[in-house]
Structures are given as C-alpha cells and as structure tokens.
Design a protein around this motif. Structure first.
Motif, PDB file in Angstrom:
ATOM      1  N   SER A  35       0.791  -1.148   0.044  1.00 49.57           N
ATOM      2  CA  SER A  35      -0.060   0.121   0.021  1.00 49.57           C
ATOM      3  C   SER A  35       0.887   1.183  -0.094  1.00 49.57           C
ATOM      4  N   ARG A  39       1.526   7.797   6.617  1.00 48.25           N
ATOM      5  CA  ARG A  39       2.076   7.335   7.908  1.00 48.25           C
ATOM      6  C   ARG A  39       3.816   7.210   7.850  1.00 48.25           C
ATOM      7  N   ARG A  42       7.553   3.046  10.577  1.00 50.90           N
ATOM      8  CA  ARG A  42       7.877   2.428  12.095  1.00 50.90           C
ATOM      9  C   ARG A  42       9.227   2.079  12.046  1.00 50.90           C
ATOM     10  N   TYR A  51       5.109  -0.855   3.011  1.00 49.97           N
ATOM     11  CA  TYR A  51       4.596   0.412   2.291  1.00 49.97           C
ATOM     12  C   TYR A  51       5.459   1.064   1.393  1.00 49.97           C
ATOM     13  N   GLU A  70      -8.530   1.480  -3.963  1.00 46.68           N
ATOM     14  CA  GLU A  70      -9.232   2.149  -2.938  1.00 46.68           C
ATOM     15  C   GLU A  70      -8.387   2.777  -2.188  1.00 46.68           C
ATOM     16  N   TYR A  79      -4.273   5.945   3.452  1.00 51.71           N
ATOM     17  CA  TYR A  79      -3.668   4.447   3.053  1.00 51.71           C
ATOM     18  C   TYR A  79      -4.610   3.931   1.762  1.00 51.71           C
ATOM     19  N   GLY A  80      -3.951   3.462   0.745  1.00 52.29           N
ATOM     20  CA  GLY A  80      -4.699   3.175  -0.393  1.00 52.29           C
ATOM     21  C   GLY A  80      -3.664   1.943  -0.987  1.00 52.29           C
ATOM     22  N   THR A  81      -4.535   1.377  -2.289  1.00 51.90           N
ATOM     23  CA  THR A  81      -3.948   0.390  -2.743  1.00 51.90           C
ATOM     24  C   THR A  81      -3.756   0.639  -4.197  1.00 51.90           C
ATOM     25  N   GLU A  99      -4.250  -6.236   2.240  1.00 47.69           N
ATOM     26  CA  GLU A  99      -4.329  -6.251   3.800  1.00 47.69           C
ATOM     27  C   GLU A  99      -4.916  -4.731   4.127  1.00 47.69           C
ATOM     28  N   GLU A 101      -7.893  -1.740   5.817  1.00 49.62           N
ATOM     29  CA  GLU A 101      -8.964  -1.428   6.839  1.00 49.62           C
ATOM     30  C   GLU A 101     -10.600  -1.588   6.471  1.00 49.62           C
ATOM     31  N   ARG A 146      -6.229   3.948  17.388  1.00 52.34           N
ATOM     32  CA  ARG A 146      -6.463   2.307  16.646  1.00 52.34           C
ATOM     33  C   ARG A 146      -7.441   1.716  17.709  1.00 52.34           C
TER      34      ARG A 146
HETATM   35  P1  5GP Z   1      -0.804   0.417  10.223  1.00 57.82           P
HETATM   36  O1  5GP Z   1      -0.576   1.908  10.317  1.00 57.82           O
HETATM   37  O2  5GP Z   1      -0.956  -0.292  11.387  1.00 57.82           O
HETATM   38  O3  5GP Z   1       0.108  -0.182   9.383  1.00 57.82           O
HETATM   39  O4  5GP Z   1      -2.209   0.012   9.309  1.00 57.82           O
HETATM   40  C1  5GP Z   1      -3.420   0.693   9.905  1.00 57.82           C
HETATM   41  C2  5GP Z   1      -4.560   0.301   8.954  1.00 57.82           C
HETATM   42  O5  5GP Z   1      -4.326   0.663   7.863  1.00 57.82           O
HETATM   43  C3  5GP Z   1      -4.527  -1.380   9.262  1.00 57.82           C
HETATM   44  O6  5GP Z   1      -5.792  -1.763   9.511  1.00 57.82           O
HETATM   45  C4  5GP Z   1      -4.321  -1.936   7.805  1.00 57.82           C
HETATM   46  O7  5GP Z   1      -5.075  -2.648   7.499  1.00 57.82           O
HETATM   47  C5  5GP Z   1      -4.679  -0.448   7.071  1.00 57.82           C
HETATM   48  N1  5GP Z   1      -4.128  -0.344   5.640  1.00 57.82           N
HETATM   49  C6  5GP Z   1      -3.079  -0.832   5.304  1.00 57.82           C
HETATM   50  N2  5GP Z   1      -2.829  -0.695   3.878  1.00 57.82           N
HETATM   51  C7  5GP Z   1      -4.134  -0.201   3.509  1.00 57.82           C
HETATM   52  C8  5GP Z   1      -4.677   0.301   2.109  1.00 57.82           C
HETATM   53  O8  5GP Z   1      -4.131   0.224   0.985  1.00 57.82           O
HETATM   54  N3  5GP Z   1      -6.057   0.600   2.364  1.00 57.82           N
HETATM   55  C9  5GP Z   1      -6.604   0.926   3.227  1.00 57.82           C
HETATM   56  N4  5GP Z   1      -7.961   1.082   3.132  1.00 57.82           N
HETATM   57  N5  5GP Z   1      -6.166   0.550   4.450  1.00 57.82           N
HETATM   58  C10 5GP Z   1      -4.981  -0.142   4.623  1.00 57.82           C
END
Ligand code: 5GP
Ligand code: ADP
Length: 198
Positions: A35, A39, A42, A51, A70, A79-81, A99, A101, A146
């Motif tokens: 994605s 953010r 980490r 990412y 999305e 966050y996006g795919t 993966e 949300e 979260r």
């Molecule tokens: P984290 O910051 O913990 O890596 O991710 C936070 C949330 O963003 C998680 O629920 C994860 O599944 C979601 N997430 C990660 N990549 C994407 C994405 O491309 N699109 C969406 N809609 N959610 C995402």
C-alpha cells in the motif's frame, strides 16, 4: 488466466501481519499488495516492502490520477492500494491479498464484488489492547486512535464472508490457509478491476 483477490481486514494489533507472515513463508507464490501511506515508517519498516511512504501531496496525486483501487483515512493518515500491480498479478493468475481496513474493504466490495473478504477478530478487546501495547511500535495517541477504531470495525465483522478469531495462532493460521486454498473455482475473479475508488 485470472487470479483471485482476497481482502484481509481486522483491527490494528489483532495479528494480521503475524498471520500473513506465517502464510507467506509457506506460500511465496501469493502476492501481498503493498500500500501507499502518509504514515511515517515504524522502526524496521522498509520503503517498497512494507509500504510506499509518501507525503499528503504525493498521496493526493495518486488519488487524482485514479491510481488507487481503494483508499481511506485511518487514525490520522491515508492508506491506499495501488491499482496496477494488483491488476497485473490477477492477470497473471496470482492469488492477491489486500490487507486493508474496513472502509477500504467496503470500497472493494462495491468495485470488485468477486473478492473474498476475511475479517480477523481478537479473542477480546482487552487482549487486543495488550497486543497493540506489547508490539511497542505506536505512540500513545496512535494507540488510542487505533483502539477507538477497533470497536467500530469489530461491529462490522458480520459484513465479511469469513471471520477468523485469532486466539491460538496456529489454529488461526490453519483457518486462514483453508480460506485461501479451499475456495471453489466458481469464486475466481474473471473480470478486470473496476476503475473507480472513492
Ligand atoms: P498500520 O498503520 O498499523 O500499518 O495500518 C493501519 C490500518 O491501515 C490497518 O488496519 C491496515 O490494514 C490498514 N491499511 C494498510 N494499507 C491499507 C490500504 O492500502 N488501504 C486501506 N484502506 N487500509 C490499509
Ligand atoms: P496487526 O498487523 O493486525 O496490526 P500484528 O501482526 O502486528 O497485528 O500483531 C500485534 C501483536 O500481537 C504482535 O506483537 C504479535 O506478535 C501479537 N500476536 C499476533 N497474533 C497473536 C496470537 N494469536 N496470540 C498472541 N499474540 C499474538
């Protein structure tokens, strides 16, 4: 030849990454979508592996160009795919996992209804909080955001094709593998990805 897309959703800290690492170690043929996010990385996260990290302007450019299958805002970040890599892998007959949300999963449900959708549940909210904290990678404010999101997401678990409770890790891994590899051919994706995100 067309592959399949599986959406993998669940509250932050439930163990999605842990489950994915376990399944991908045994099945390197699966393509895990990478994605784009605003953010910050980490500790230990690698650009282009965990990412594609970018600023808000870069992310907006992707949205404007309709390059995302999305996208959603989560806990103060976007966050996006990326659409094209998913399309390419599906065209090559691969099993592709997103993966993402809840809001993103809902978008994929509209634009790509053939995708099989899995939701991972924690054994309890107390255990979820324990896991987020023991991971030790988020600031307190990010943890609070979260946890606030978690209840909303868990309330939507019924929308998904399958729910997996990640209590005993091995049992959850087995359920995940069964969902990935024991689907009928009728559930295979035969159409190109629709070209609209939110
Ligand atoms: P984290 O910051 O913990 O890596 O991710 C936070 C949330 O963003 C998680 O629920 C994860 O599944 C979601 N997430 C990660 N990549 C994407 C994405 O491309 N699109 C969406 N809609 N959610 C995402
Ligand atoms: P997510 O990707 O959903 O945010 P992670 O995979 O980072 O969650 O897992 C969060 C924490 O929970 C990690 O410290 C991980 O080791 C731990 N964890 C994952 N699955 C289990 C489980 N079944 N039992 C106990 N701890 C777990």
């Amino acid at each position: 030849m067309s592959g399949r897309v599986v959406v993998f959703t669940g509250p932050s800290g439930v163990g999605k990454g842990t489950l994915l690492r376990s399944v991908l170690a045994d099945h390197p043929e699966i393509y895990l979508s990478i994605s784009a996010t605003t953010r910050s990385p980490r500790a230990g996260e690698v650009e282009g592996e965990h990412y594609y990290f970018m600023d808000a302007t870069g992310f907006q450019d992707l949205v404007k160009r309709n390059d995302l299958l999305e996208w959603a805002e989560f806990a103060g970040n976007c966050y996006g795919t990326p659409r094209q890599p998913v399309q390419d892998q599906v065209d090559q007959g691969k099993l592709v996992i997103l993966e993402i949300e809840l809001e993103g999963a809902r978008q994929v449900r509209k634009t790509f209804p053939e995708a099989f959708q899995i939701f991972v549940l924690p054994p309890s909210l107390e255990e979820l909080e324990k896991r987020i904290r023991q991971r030790g990678q988020d600031e307190e404010s990010a943890i609070q955001k979260r946890l606030a999101k978690a209840s909303v997401e868990i309330d939507a678990a019924d929308e998904f094709d399958l729910q997996i409770i990640n209590d005993d890790l091995n049992s959850a891994v087995e359920q995940f593998k069964a969902a990935l590899f024991e689907q009928s051919p009728g559930e295979k994706v035969e159409t190109p990805l629709a070209s609209t995100a939110s």
